[in-house]
Motif scaffolding. Structure first.
Motif, mmCIF file in Angstrom:
data_model
loop_
_atom_site.group_PDB
_atom_site.id
_atom_site.type_symbol
_atom_site.label_atom_id
_atom_site.label_comp_id
_atom_site.label_asym_id
_atom_site.label_seq_id
_atom_site.Cartn_x
_atom_site.Cartn_y
_atom_site.Cartn_z
ATOM 1 N N UNK A 5 77.178 37.338 91.016
ATOM 2 C CA UNK A 5 76.222 37.846 90.042
ATOM 3 C C UNK A 5 74.811 37.880 90.623
ATOM 4 N N UNK A 6 74.468 36.867 91.384
ATOM 5 C CA UNK A 6 73.151 36.844 92.015
ATOM 6 C C UNK A 6 73.020 37.990 93.006
ATOM 7 N N UNK A 10 70.348 41.087 92.856
ATOM 8 C CA UNK A 10 69.426 41.384 93.953
ATOM 9 C C UNK A 10 69.610 42.821 94.433
ATOM 10 N N UNK A 11 70.864 43.265 94.546
ATOM 11 C CA UNK A 11 71.124 44.649 94.969
ATOM 12 C C UNK A 11 70.569 45.621 93.928
ATOM 13 N N UNK A 12 70.769 45.337 92.664
ATOM 14 C CA UNK A 12 70.236 46.194 91.603
ATOM 15 C C UNK A 12 68.724 46.227 91.611
ATOM 16 N N UNK A 13 68.113 45.083 91.832
ATOM 17 C CA UNK A 13 66.653 45.002 91.906
ATOM 18 C C UNK A 13 66.134 45.816 93.087
ATOM 19 N N UNK A 18 63.569 50.803 95.252
ATOM 20 C CA UNK A 18 63.592 51.973 96.147
ATOM 21 C C UNK A 18 63.494 53.264 95.336
ATOM 22 N N UNK A 19 64.280 53.358 94.277
ATOM 23 C CA UNK A 19 64.239 54.568 93.451
ATOM 24 C C UNK A 19 62.866 54.712 92.798
#
Length: 105
Positions: A5-6, A10-13, A18-19
């Motif tokens: 989940x962490x 982090x990947x989503x953040x 970037x987007x």
């Protein structure tokens, strides 16, 4: 399991960053204006007020139910607030300002 989940967070953040940076300030301002327009839309405001009113009614009913079942076992500060809610709801059903720090505005 928690590491997964962490890592996902982090990947989503990072992906959001970037987007967001690629979209630039212009897109940010455009999204900000859209959000503001949505918030000021009369239909959205009416729906939000309706949801808030329903929430207050449900909370009042819950306070009555709790007060009836465990009123004599609660601290006096809580029973005083429940009694205050009962008195206000018995009047016109509209709570202007309650002891919980919320208002009907």
């Amino acid at each position: 399991m928690a590491v997964r989940y962490k890592l996902t967070f982090v990947v989503g953040l990072a992906l959001g960053y970037v987007i967001g940076t690629r979209a630039g300030r212009e897109r940010y301002e455009q999204m900000k204006k859209s959000a503001k327009d949505l918030a000021q839309n009369p239909a959205v405001r009416n729906a939000a007020e309706s949801a808030a009113q329903t929430g207050r009614q449900v909370a009042g009913k819950a306070a009555h139910a709790v007060g009836d079942k465990v009123g004599d076992r609660l601290p006096s500060s809580v029973t005083d607030r429940i009694q205050g809610l009962r008195e206000r709801s018995a009047g016109n059903g509209k709570v202007e300002d309650d002891d919980w720090g919320t208002s009907n505005t």
